[in-house]
Design a protein around this motif. Structure first.
Motif, PDB file in Angstrom:
ATOM      1  N   LEU A 203     -13.442 -38.197 -10.106  1.00 39.45           N
ATOM      2  CA  LEU A 203     -12.669 -37.685 -11.240  1.00 39.45           C
ATOM      3  C   LEU A 203     -12.741 -36.160 -11.266  1.00 39.45           C
ATOM      4  N   GLU A 204     -11.598 -35.506 -11.055  1.00 41.64           N
ATOM      5  CA  GLU A 204     -11.551 -34.050 -11.107  1.00 41.64           C
ATOM      6  C   GLU A 204     -11.167 -33.603 -12.516  1.00 41.64           C
ATOM      7  N   VAL A 205     -11.984 -32.718 -13.078  1.00 39.00           N
ATOM      8  CA  VAL A 205     -11.768 -32.244 -14.437  1.00 39.00           C
ATOM      9  C   VAL A 205     -11.619 -30.730 -14.428  1.00 39.00           C
ATOM     10  N   GLU A 206     -10.587 -30.227 -15.073  1.00 41.68           N
ATOM     11  CA  GLU A 206     -10.463 -28.788 -15.266  1.00 41.68           C
ATOM     12  C   GLU A 206     -11.226 -28.457 -16.539  1.00 41.68           C
ATOM     13  N   ILE A 207     -12.425 -27.918 -16.364  1.00 42.21           N
ATOM     14  CA  ILE A 207     -13.343 -27.807 -17.480  1.00 42.21           C
ATOM     15  C   ILE A 207     -13.007 -26.657 -18.420  1.00 42.21           C
ATOM     16  N   PHE A 208     -12.454 -25.586 -17.893  1.00 41.59           N
ATOM     17  CA  PHE A 208     -12.134 -24.440 -18.727  1.00 41.59           C
ATOM     18  C   PHE A 208     -10.649 -24.103 -18.647  1.00 41.59           C
ATOM     19  N   PRO A 209      -9.758 -24.971 -19.089  1.00 37.45           N
ATOM     20  CA  PRO A 209      -8.331 -24.622 -19.060  1.00 37.45           C
ATOM     21  C   PRO A 209      -8.089 -23.344 -19.860  1.00 37.45           C
ATOM     22  N   TYR A 210      -7.251 -22.483 -19.339  1.00 38.12           N
ATOM     23  CA  TYR A 210      -6.974 -21.226 -20.032  1.00 38.12           C
ATOM     24  C   TYR A 210      -6.509 -21.477 -21.467  1.00 38.12           C
ATOM     25  N   LYS A 211      -5.583 -22.411 -21.611  1.00 40.54           N
ATOM     26  CA  LYS A 211      -4.998 -22.653 -22.936  1.00 40.54           C
ATOM     27  C   LYS A 211      -6.037 -23.129 -23.944  1.00 40.54           C
ATOM     28  N   VAL A 212      -7.030 -23.867 -23.468  1.00 44.81           N
ATOM     29  CA  VAL A 212      -8.103 -24.334 -24.350  1.00 44.81           C
ATOM     30  C   VAL A 212      -9.013 -23.175 -24.747  1.00 44.81           C
ATOM     31  N   LEU A 213      -9.456 -22.394 -23.756  1.00 48.41           N
ATOM     32  CA  LEU A 213     -10.361 -21.287 -24.063  1.00 48.41           C
ATOM     33  C   LEU A 213      -9.700 -20.231 -24.943  1.00 48.41           C
ATOM     34  N   PHE A 214      -8.391 -20.093 -24.851  1.00 51.32           N
ATOM     35  CA  PHE A 214      -7.699 -19.100 -25.672  1.00 51.32           C
ATOM     36  C   PHE A 214      -7.771 -19.431 -27.168  1.00 51.32           C
ATOM     37  N   LYS A 215      -8.267 -20.624 -27.498  1.00 55.22           N
ATOM     38  CA  LYS A 215      -8.409 -21.020 -28.902  1.00 55.22           C
ATOM     39  C   LYS A 215      -9.807 -20.746 -29.439  1.00 55.22           C
ATOM     40  N   SER A 216     -10.687 -20.176 -28.621  1.00 57.13           N
ATOM     41  CA  SER A 216     -12.078 -20.023 -29.053  1.00 57.13           C
ATOM     42  C   SER A 216     -12.420 -18.577 -29.376  1.00 57.13           C
ATOM     43  N   VAL A 217     -13.284 -17.945 -28.582  1.00 57.84           N
ATOM     44  CA  VAL A 217     -13.793 -16.606 -28.901  1.00 57.84           C
ATOM     45  C   VAL A 217     -12.711 -15.562 -28.654  1.00 57.84           C
TER      46      VAL A 217
END
Length: 349
Positions: A203-217
Protein backbone atom coordinates in the motif's frame (compact mmCIF):
# COMPACT_ATOMS: atom_id res chain seq x y z
CA UNK A 1 -3.33 46.46 8.22
CA UNK A 2 -3.94 44.04 5.35
CA UNK A 3 -3.66 40.38 6.32
CA UNK A 4 -2.33 37.73 3.95
CA UNK A 5 -2.03 34.05 4.77
CA UNK A 6 0.78 31.90 3.48
CA UNK A 7 2.48 28.55 3.65
CA UNK A 8 6.27 28.57 3.93
CA UNK A 9 8.98 25.90 3.50
CA UNK A 10 7.89 23.84 0.50
CA UNK A 11 9.92 21.51 -1.72
CA UNK A 12 9.24 20.72 -5.37
CA UNK A 13 10.76 18.33 -7.91
CA UNK A 14 13.66 20.76 -8.20
CA UNK A 15 14.99 19.14 -5.00
CA UNK A 16 13.36 16.37 -2.94
CA UNK A 17 9.67 17.14 -3.35
CA UNK A 18 7.32 15.22 -5.65
CA UNK A 19 5.30 18.08 -7.16
CA UNK A 20 5.80 20.53 -9.99
CA UNK A 21 5.62 24.17 -8.86
CA UNK A 22 2.47 25.04 -10.92
CA UNK A 23 0.74 22.00 -9.43
CA UNK A 24 1.78 22.99 -5.89
CA UNK A 25 0.58 26.56 -6.44
CA UNK A 26 -2.74 25.26 -7.78
CA UNK A 27 -3.30 23.31 -4.56
CA UNK A 28 -2.48 26.44 -2.53
CA UNK A 29 -5.01 28.45 -4.52
CA UNK A 30 -7.66 25.78 -3.99
CA UNK A 31 -7.33 25.97 -0.18
CA UNK A 32 -7.37 29.79 -0.19
CA UNK A 33 -3.75 30.67 0.54
CA UNK A 34 -2.62 34.15 -0.47
CA UNK A 35 1.02 33.18 -0.93
CA UNK A 36 3.46 30.28 -0.74
CA UNK A 37 7.26 30.24 -0.57
CA UNK A 38 9.08 27.41 -2.37
CA UNK A 39 12.36 26.52 -0.64
CA UNK A 40 14.10 23.79 -2.60
CA UNK A 41 17.45 22.60 -1.28
CA UNK A 42 20.39 24.69 -2.48
CA UNK A 43 18.69 25.93 -5.65
CA UNK A 44 16.47 28.78 -6.84
CA UNK A 45 15.80 27.10 -10.17
CA UNK A 46 12.11 27.86 -9.82
CA UNK A 47 12.93 31.56 -9.82
CA UNK A 48 15.12 31.39 -12.94
CA UNK A 49 12.57 29.31 -14.83
CA UNK A 50 9.84 31.90 -14.29
CA UNK A 51 7.62 30.19 -11.72
CA UNK A 52 7.52 33.19 -9.37
CA UNK A 53 4.11 34.66 -10.22
CA UNK A 54 0.41 34.63 -9.40
CA UNK A 55 -1.53 31.40 -9.77
CA UNK A 56 -5.15 32.44 -9.43
CA UNK A 57 -5.28 34.25 -6.08
CA UNK A 58 -2.02 32.76 -4.78
CA UNK A 59 1.36 34.42 -5.20
CA UNK A 60 4.13 31.84 -5.55
CA UNK A 61 7.52 33.07 -4.32
CA UNK A 62 10.82 31.22 -4.64
CA UNK A 63 13.50 31.13 -1.96
CA UNK A 64 15.72 28.20 -1.03
CA UNK A 65 16.88 26.04 1.87
CA UNK A 66 20.66 26.05 2.30
CA UNK A 67 22.73 23.54 4.26
CA UNK A 68 26.42 22.90 4.94
CA UNK A 69 28.53 19.95 3.78
CA UNK A 70 27.40 17.86 6.79
CA UNK A 71 23.74 18.46 5.88
CA UNK A 72 23.27 20.45 9.09
CA UNK A 73 22.44 24.12 9.72
CA UNK A 74 19.50 24.33 7.34
CA UNK A 75 18.71 27.94 6.51
CA UNK A 76 15.66 29.34 4.72
CA UNK A 77 16.72 32.22 2.49
CA UNK A 78 14.20 34.55 0.83
CA UNK A 79 14.88 37.34 -1.63
CA UNK A 80 18.16 36.10 -3.09
CA UNK A 81 18.75 35.34 -6.78
CA UNK A 82 21.29 32.54 -6.46
CA UNK A 83 21.91 29.69 -4.03
CA UNK A 84 25.22 28.65 -2.48
CA UNK A 85 27.40 25.56 -2.68
CA UNK A 86 27.08 23.09 0.19
CA UNK A 87 30.82 23.61 0.64
CA UNK A 88 29.99 27.07 1.97
CA UNK A 89 30.07 27.10 5.81
CA UNK A 90 26.99 28.24 7.68
CA UNK A 91 28.60 31.42 8.95
CA UNK A 92 29.38 32.47 5.39
CA UNK A 93 25.96 31.82 3.87
CA UNK A 94 24.21 33.55 6.77
CA UNK A 95 26.43 36.59 6.18
CA UNK A 96 25.92 36.48 2.41
CA UNK A 97 22.12 36.37 2.66
CA UNK A 98 22.27 39.44 4.88
CA UNK A 99 24.70 41.24 2.56
CA UNK A 100 22.46 40.53 -0.42
CA UNK A 101 19.50 42.11 1.36
CA UNK A 102 17.65 38.82 1.76
CA UNK A 103 15.78 37.35 4.70
CA UNK A 104 17.37 34.43 6.58
CA UNK A 105 15.50 32.04 8.88
CA UNK A 106 16.97 29.08 10.78
CA UNK A 107 14.93 26.01 9.83
CA UNK A 108 13.80 23.38 12.36
CA UNK A 109 16.47 24.52 14.87
CA UNK A 110 16.08 21.68 17.38
CA UNK A 111 15.02 18.77 15.19
CA UNK A 112 15.27 15.39 16.94
CA UNK A 113 14.13 12.53 14.73
CA UNK A 114 14.81 8.95 15.73
CA UNK A 115 12.10 6.76 14.22
CA UNK A 116 13.28 6.57 10.60
CA UNK A 117 16.95 5.90 9.95
CA UNK A 118 16.59 7.03 6.34
CA UNK A 119 15.36 10.44 7.57
CA UNK A 120 17.83 11.60 10.26
CA UNK A 121 17.46 14.94 12.09
CA UNK A 122 18.91 18.13 10.64
CA UNK A 123 19.30 20.51 13.62
CA UNK A 124 21.06 23.86 13.73
CA UNK A 125 24.43 23.46 15.46
CA UNK A 126 26.42 26.65 14.87
CA UNK A 127 24.89 28.88 17.56
CA UNK A 128 27.86 31.24 17.59
CA UNK A 129 26.35 32.81 14.46
CA UNK A 130 24.20 35.83 15.31
CA UNK A 131 23.23 37.38 11.97
CA UNK A 132 20.08 35.43 11.19
CA UNK A 133 16.72 37.21 11.02
CA UNK A 134 14.55 34.57 12.61
CA UNK A 135 13.66 31.04 13.64
CA UNK A 136 11.18 28.58 12.23
CA UNK A 137 9.46 28.06 15.57
CA UNK A 138 6.90 25.54 14.28
CA UNK A 139 7.69 22.97 11.59
CA UNK A 140 4.90 20.55 10.73
CA UNK A 141 6.99 17.70 9.34
CA UNK A 142 9.62 17.85 12.08
CA UNK A 143 7.01 17.63 14.83
CA UNK A 144 5.12 14.86 13.03
CA UNK A 145 8.25 12.73 12.73
CA UNK A 146 9.38 13.41 16.29
CA UNK A 147 5.98 12.28 17.59
CA UNK A 148 5.96 9.14 15.45
CA UNK A 149 5.94 5.87 17.38
CA UNK A 150 5.31 2.23 16.52
CA UNK A 151 1.94 2.49 18.28
CA UNK A 152 0.62 5.55 16.45
CA UNK A 153 2.33 5.31 13.06
CA UNK A 154 -0.71 4.05 11.10
CA UNK A 155 -2.97 6.73 12.55
CA UNK A 156 -0.25 9.32 11.92
CA UNK A 157 0.13 8.27 8.28
CA UNK A 158 -3.62 8.40 7.67
CA UNK A 159 -4.26 11.63 9.65
CA UNK A 160 -1.07 13.74 9.47
CA UNK A 161 -2.86 16.87 10.71
CA UNK A 162 -4.15 15.37 13.95
CA UNK A 163 -0.76 14.53 15.46
CA UNK A 164 0.51 18.13 15.44
CA UNK A 165 0.26 19.66 18.90
CA UNK A 166 2.54 22.70 19.47
CA UNK A 167 5.97 24.20 18.78
CA UNK A 168 8.89 22.65 20.65
CA UNK A 169 9.33 24.17 24.11
CA UNK A 170 13.10 24.26 23.58
CA UNK A 171 12.64 26.44 20.50
CA UNK A 172 10.16 28.78 22.19
CA UNK A 173 12.53 29.19 25.15
CA UNK A 174 15.45 30.09 22.89
CA UNK A 175 13.25 32.45 20.86
CA UNK A 176 12.25 34.37 23.99
CA UNK A 177 15.84 34.54 25.22
CA UNK A 178 17.10 35.88 21.89
CA UNK A 179 14.45 38.60 21.86
CA UNK A 180 15.77 39.96 25.15
CA UNK A 181 18.90 40.97 23.19
CA UNK A 182 17.54 41.84 19.73
CA UNK A 183 14.57 41.23 17.48
CA UNK A 184 14.42 37.64 16.23
CA UNK A 185 11.38 36.86 14.13
CA UNK A 186 9.34 33.66 14.38
CA UNK A 187 7.65 31.96 11.42
CA UNK A 188 5.88 28.65 10.85
CA UNK A 189 6.68 26.14 8.11
CA UNK A 190 5.13 22.98 6.75
CA UNK A 191 8.31 21.46 5.23
CA UNK A 192 6.16 19.94 2.50
CA UNK A 193 7.60 17.27 0.19
CA UNK A 194 4.51 15.14 -0.59
CA UNK A 195 6.59 12.04 0.17
CA UNK A 196 5.16 8.65 -0.72
CA UNK A 197 5.68 5.66 1.57
CA UNK A 198 5.01 1.97 1.12
CA UNK A 199 2.97 0.53 3.97
CA UNK A 200 2.59 -3.21 4.61
CA UNK A 201 4.61 -3.95 1.48
CA UNK A 202 1.78 -3.25 -0.98
CA UNK A 203 0.00 0.00 0.00
CA UNK A 204 1.58 3.26 -1.16
CA UNK A 205 0.51 6.30 0.85
CA UNK A 206 1.27 9.93 0.10
CA UNK A 207 1.80 10.96 3.67
CA UNK A 208 2.28 14.70 3.25
CA UNK A 209 0.05 15.83 0.35
CA UNK A 210 0.65 19.50 -0.36
CA UNK A 211 -3.05 20.30 -0.23
CA UNK A 212 -3.38 18.69 3.20
CA UNK A 213 -0.34 20.40 4.73
CA UNK A 214 -1.50 23.76 3.38
CA UNK A 215 -4.35 23.53 5.92
CA UNK A 216 -2.05 23.35 8.95
CA UNK A 217 0.83 25.59 10.09
CA UNK A 218 0.63 28.95 8.35
CA UNK A 219 2.33 32.33 8.62
CA UNK A 220 0.02 35.35 8.48
CA UNK A 221 1.63 38.62 7.43
CA UNK A 222 0.23 42.09 8.11
CA UNK A 223 0.94 44.69 5.42
CA UNK A 224 0.35 48.41 5.36
CA UNK A 225 -0.83 48.25 1.73
CA UNK A 226 -2.80 45.65 -0.16
CA UNK A 227 -1.09 43.45 -2.74
CA UNK A 228 -1.76 44.11 -6.43
CA UNK A 229 -2.61 40.88 -8.25
CA UNK A 230 -0.92 41.84 -11.50
CA UNK A 231 1.04 39.83 -14.06
CA UNK A 232 3.46 42.73 -14.35
CA UNK A 233 6.95 41.69 -13.24
CA UNK A 234 7.30 45.04 -11.50
CA UNK A 235 4.12 44.51 -9.48
CA UNK A 236 5.09 40.90 -8.66
CA UNK A 237 8.45 42.13 -7.39
CA UNK A 238 6.71 44.80 -5.30
CA UNK A 239 4.27 42.25 -3.80
CA UNK A 240 7.14 39.88 -3.05
CA UNK A 241 9.06 42.47 -1.09
CA UNK A 242 5.98 43.60 0.81
CA UNK A 243 5.68 40.04 2.12
CA UNK A 244 9.40 39.58 2.77
CA UNK A 245 9.69 42.90 4.61
CA UNK A 246 6.71 41.99 6.81
CA UNK A 247 8.38 38.69 7.71
CA UNK A 248 11.73 40.34 8.40
CA UNK A 249 10.13 43.02 10.58
CA UNK A 250 8.09 40.51 12.59
CA UNK A 251 4.76 41.89 11.37
CA UNK A 252 3.34 38.39 11.30
CA UNK A 253 1.99 35.55 13.41
CA UNK A 254 1.96 31.77 13.22
CA UNK A 255 -1.17 29.64 13.47
CA UNK A 256 -2.25 26.05 13.05
CA UNK A 257 -5.36 26.89 11.06
CA UNK A 258 -6.45 23.26 11.16
CA UNK A 259 -7.59 24.13 14.71
CA UNK A 260 -9.61 27.11 13.47
CA UNK A 261 -9.41 29.98 11.01
CA UNK A 262 -7.19 32.57 12.68
CA UNK A 263 -7.68 35.36 10.14
CA UNK A 264 -8.40 38.53 12.07
CA UNK A 265 -6.18 37.80 15.08
CA UNK A 266 -4.37 40.89 16.26
CA UNK A 267 -1.80 41.62 18.96
CA UNK A 268 -0.80 45.26 19.37
CA UNK A 269 0.21 47.79 22.00
CA UNK A 270 -1.03 51.30 22.74
CA UNK A 271 0.92 54.09 24.37
CA UNK A 272 -0.08 57.76 24.42
CA UNK A 273 -2.47 57.29 21.52
CA UNK A 274 0.09 55.50 19.33
CA UNK A 275 -0.29 51.94 18.04
CA UNK A 276 2.61 49.46 18.00
CA UNK A 277 2.30 46.17 16.16
CA UNK A 278 4.12 42.86 16.35
CA UNK A 279 7.79 43.37 15.62
CA UNK A 280 7.74 46.95 16.88
CA UNK A 281 9.84 48.43 19.66
CA UNK A 282 8.63 50.78 22.43
CA UNK A 283 11.38 52.68 24.24
CA UNK A 284 9.57 53.16 27.55
CA UNK A 285 7.27 50.79 29.47
CA UNK A 286 5.26 53.66 30.94
CA UNK A 287 1.50 53.04 30.64
CA UNK A 288 1.57 50.53 27.80
CA UNK A 289 -1.61 48.61 27.04
CA UNK A 290 -1.34 45.21 25.34
CA UNK A 291 -4.37 44.31 23.22
CA UNK A 292 -5.35 40.90 21.87
CA UNK A 293 -8.25 40.40 19.46
CA UNK A 294 -9.44 36.95 18.42
CA UNK A 295 -11.49 36.40 15.24
CA UNK A 296 -14.89 36.04 16.88
CA UNK A 297 -13.98 32.85 18.72
CA UNK A 298 -13.30 32.48 22.42
CA UNK A 299 -9.85 31.16 23.18
CA UNK A 300 -7.39 30.85 26.03
CA UNK A 301 -5.13 33.88 25.67
CA UNK A 302 -1.74 33.63 27.35
CA UNK A 303 0.47 36.71 27.71
CA UNK A 304 4.15 35.76 27.72
CA UNK A 305 6.84 38.10 29.08
CA UNK A 306 10.51 37.12 28.71
CA UNK A 307 9.45 33.50 28.26
CA UNK A 308 7.19 33.37 31.33
CA UNK A 309 3.41 33.44 31.36
CA UNK A 310 2.11 36.50 33.23
CA UNK A 311 -1.61 36.30 32.42
CA UNK A 312 -4.23 33.89 31.10
CA UNK A 313 -7.67 35.00 29.94
CA UNK A 314 -10.50 32.96 28.42
CA UNK A 315 -12.14 35.50 26.13
CA UNK A 316 -12.56 36.83 22.60
CA UNK A 317 -10.26 39.75 23.37
CA UNK A 318 -8.20 41.22 26.20
CA UNK A 319 -6.51 44.45 27.25
CA UNK A 320 -3.72 44.46 29.82
CA UNK A 321 -1.77 47.40 31.22
CA UNK A 322 1.91 46.74 31.77
CA UNK A 323 4.61 48.96 33.26
CA UNK A 324 7.69 46.77 33.01
CA UNK A 325 10.29 46.33 30.30
CA UNK A 326 10.44 43.04 28.47
CA UNK A 327 9.77 41.03 25.34
CA UNK A 328 6.03 40.33 25.15
CA UNK A 329 4.17 37.90 22.95
CA UNK A 330 0.90 35.97 22.92
CA UNK A 331 -0.09 32.32 22.70
CA UNK A 332 -3.70 31.31 22.06
CA UNK A 333 -5.16 27.87 22.69
CA UNK A 334 -8.53 26.68 21.43
CA UNK A 335 -10.16 23.64 23.03
CA UNK A 336 -6.81 23.00 24.75
CA UNK A 337 -5.05 22.86 21.38
CA UNK A 338 -2.22 25.21 20.41
CA UNK A 339 -3.59 27.64 17.87
CA UNK A 340 -1.83 31.02 17.48
CA UNK A 341 1.66 32.34 18.31
CA UNK A 342 2.33 36.05 17.88
CA UNK A 343 5.67 37.69 17.28
CA UNK A 344 7.12 39.84 20.07
CA UNK A 345 6.60 43.47 20.92
CA UNK A 346 9.81 44.53 22.65
CA UNK A 347 9.46 47.23 25.30
CA UNK A 348 12.31 49.12 26.94
CA UNK A 349 15.01 46.51 26.30
Amino acid sequence: MHEYVGSIHIHSKFSDGTGEIPEIAKYADEVGLDFIIITDHNTVRGLHEGYEKWYGNTLCLVGCEINDKNNKNHYLAFGINDAFSTRTPAKKYVQRVKELGGVGIIAHPHEKRKHMAEHPPYPWTDWEIDEFDGLEIWNHMSEWMENLTEENKYRSFIHPLKTITAPAEETLKLWDELNLKRKVVGIGGVDAHAHKYNLLGFLEVEIFPYKVLFKSVRTHVLLEKSLKKSKSSKEIESAKWQIYKAIKSGSCFIANDYNGDSRGFRFFAEQNGKIFNMGDYISSPDKVYLNVLLPGITGTIRIIKNGLQIAEINAINSKLEINESGAYRVEVFRDNKAWIYSNHIRIGI
